[in-house]
Motif scaffolding. Structure first.
Motif, PDB file in Angstrom:
ATOM      1  N   THR A   1       2.405   8.730  -3.841  1.00 27.45           N
ATOM      2  CA  THR A   1       2.779   7.562  -4.639  1.00 27.45           C
ATOM      3  C   THR A   1       4.208   7.666  -5.145  1.00 27.45           C
ATOM      4  N   ILE A   2       4.634   8.898  -5.484  1.00 27.55           N
ATOM      5  CA  ILE A   2       5.984   9.059  -6.040  1.00 27.55           C
ATOM      6  C   ILE A   2       7.032   8.660  -5.005  1.00 27.55           C
ATOM      7  N   THR A   3       6.841   9.118  -3.771  1.00 25.27           N
ATOM      8  CA  THR A   3       7.778   8.741  -2.703  1.00 25.27           C
ATOM      9  C   THR A   3       7.758   7.228  -2.495  1.00 25.27           C
ATOM     10  N   SER A   4       6.548   6.634  -2.479  1.00 21.27           N
ATOM     11  CA  SER A   4       6.443   5.195  -2.244  1.00 21.27           C
ATOM     12  C   SER A   4       7.150   4.414  -3.345  1.00 21.27           C
ATOM     13  N   ARG A   5       6.944   4.858  -4.608  1.00 23.98           N
ATOM     14  CA  ARG A   5       7.621   4.179  -5.723  1.00 23.98           C
ATOM     15  C   ARG A   5       9.133   4.284  -5.563  1.00 23.98           C
ATOM     16  N   ALA A   6       9.610   5.489  -5.242  1.00 24.61           N
ATOM     17  CA  ALA A   6      11.050   5.694  -5.102  1.00 24.61           C
ATOM     18  C   ALA A   6      11.600   4.818  -3.990  1.00 24.61           C
ATOM     19  N   PHE A   7      10.852   4.733  -2.884  1.00 31.76           N
ATOM     20  CA  PHE A   7      11.305   3.936  -1.748  1.00 31.76           C
ATOM     21  C   PHE A   7      11.403   2.460  -2.128  1.00 31.76           C
ATOM     22  N   LEU A   8      10.349   1.951  -2.781  1.00 26.98           N
ATOM     23  CA  LEU A   8      10.343   0.531  -3.126  1.00 26.98           C
ATOM     24  C   LEU A   8      11.398   0.224  -4.181  1.00 26.98           C
ATOM     25  N   LYS A   9      11.631   1.190  -5.070  1.00 36.05           N
ATOM     26  CA  LYS A   9      12.702   1.005  -6.054  1.00 36.05           C
ATOM     27  C   LYS A   9      14.041   0.870  -5.329  1.00 36.05           C
TER      28      LYS A   9
ATOM     29  N   ASP B   1       0.847  -1.191   0.000  1.00 38.44           N
ATOM     30  CA  ASP B   1       0.000   0.000   0.000  1.00 38.44           C
ATOM     31  C   ASP B   1       0.880   1.238   0.000  1.00 38.44           C
ATOM     32  N   ALA B   2       0.658   2.120  -0.977  1.00 38.57           N
ATOM     33  CA  ALA B   2       1.458   3.334  -1.044  1.00 38.57           C
ATOM     34  C   ALA B   2       1.034   4.288   0.065  1.00 38.57           C
TER      35      ALA B   2
END
Lengths: 197, 215
Positions: B169-177, B163-164
């Motif tokens: 969402t941008i921070t969550s994507r960057a973190f998961l990347k 769950d983002a």
């Protein structure tokens, strides 16, 4: 003695760098997302201002006019670098939260402005008082601005919760909130000072 | 006292003297603060590793570096006080919403996530900055114990199972990347028991091979 108190009050109230002179807007808007950040930035600037005012008033007569700007900038940059190294070594938390804004104190127009308009024309003691006055005025303005933004945005002041974060208007912590808060605070200060158009 | 005139000699002497004095002062302060700054940084890294590797303060680490494409990852091979391998802690940096997002992720020998900590970020307070707690154990986007090779660690919007952060969402994507990249680097690095091998294989297919192995 009265003269020194006048100089001090002049910086704090009559010529407050943020609300009256409207100088140093870049760090004012950027670092005031919380009260503690505003206070740290204000005190850091205050330290540099006092040191640079003192040294510049001491060397004002041995600096030829044509090279005074490079000499002043060199002195200011030195104090800023010293400050940054000291912060990184002994208070890493402050250094981490202010980050890039510490080196940018070099180009804060308040500091060169006071060097030009005050320290290069007055004695060392008066210049120190001017540095303290203007510096504390700046720190006070930044803390007030940061406090208002933190309170409206997150419901906290100095990390103490006043109301739940969910009710905060997050916009005040973001850049647009800085402009809005600064505008209102300047208007209020002008009202108190009795400025008319 | 009268001001010094603008003669060439005066200007040269004053500028040179200023440069020498300020330079000397900076060198002095630097020599005083160099040690403490280094200690502070080392302590911060050590605290981070202890935190992401399960909280045992007596761990020993060996530093390794892994190069994937053009990115270099710092991998810490972590063993406990008796020399038993715990796993790897990996530093990875991605571009977040406000700037670099630097994450330290800990993996056990199987590649399961033991913990993470955010070493540095420039995310929005109240939104992206929640990443420090959001993905921790018990958080809404809990990733602890998951394995990037088995679990699809992307945000649910992208078809993943995390769950983002609300409105970030941008921070969550960057973190998961960053976590996924850290996993790839960890899989490529030498295992924690064998600390002396330097793994610097750069080709992407060998990354996949390692991921297969880890499965």
């Amino acid at each position: 003695m009265k003269r020194y108190i006048d100089i001090l009050l002049n910086g704090l109230v009559k010529e407050n760098p943020v609300f009256v002179l409207v100088l140093g807007m870049c760090p004012t808007l950027a670092t005031t997302s919380s009260a503690i950040n505003g206070l740290s930035m204000g005190l850091a600037t205050c330290f540099v201002l006092i040191c640079s005012n003192l040294v510049i008033s001491l060397i004002k007569n041995i600096t030829p006019d044509k090279v005074h700007i490079p000499v002043y900038i060199c002195i200011i940059a030195t104090f800023v670098t010293v400050l940054q190294m000291l912060l990184a070594a002994y208070v890493p938390e402050v250094n981490a939260s202010l980050g890039i804004f510490i080196p940018l104190i070099v180009v804060n127009c308040i500091i060169l402005g006071r060097a030009e308009s005050f320290a290069s024309k007055h004695g060392p003691l008066e210049s120190i008082f001017d540095g303290i006055g203007i510096g504390l005025g700046f720190a006070f303005a930044l803390t007030l601005l940061g406090g208002c933004r933190e309170f409206l945005g997150t419901g906290k002041i100095f990390d103490l919760t006043v109301f739940p974060e969910d009710f905060g208007a997050l916009m005040f912590v973001l850049p647009p909130g800085a402009f809005i808060t600064l505008g209102f605070l300047t208007a209020i200060v002008n009202k108190i000072r009795g400025v008319k158009n | 006292m009268k001001k010094l005139s603008n003669s060439l000699l005066n200007m040269t002497v004053v500028l040179t003297a200023t440069a020498i004095v300020t330079g000397g002062l900076l060198a002095f302060v630097n020599s005083v603060t160099e040690g403490p700054i280094k200690e502070v940084n080392e302590q911060a890294t050590k605290d981070g590793i202890v935190k992401v590797m399960g909280g045992n303060p007596n761990i020993k680490t060996k530093t390794d570096s892994v190069k994937i494409d053009d990115k270099t990852f710092v991998v810490y091979n972590v063993t406990d006080e008796n020399g038993n391998a715990i796993g790897n802690a990996v530093e990875s940096t991605t571009m977040g919403f406000g700037g670099d997002l630097k994450v330290l992720t800990g993996f056990d020998a199987e590649g399961n996530i033991l913990g993470y900590t955010i070493l540095g970020h420039a995310e929005t307070p109240g939104l992206g900055a929640k990443a420090t707690d959001w993905f921790q154990k018990g958080g809404k986007g809990d990733i602890i114990g998951k394995n990037p090779a088995k679990n699809n660690l992307t945000v649910s919007k992208d078809g993943g199972e995390v769950d983002a952060i609300t409105a970030s969402t941008i921070t969550s994507r960057a973190f998961l990347k960053a976590v996924n990249e850290a996993y790839t680097a960890s899989a490529q690095a030498a295992p924690a028991t064998d600390c002396n091998t330097q793994a610097t294989v750069a080709a992407a297919d060998s990354v996949n091979a390692n991921v297969e192995e880890a499965k």
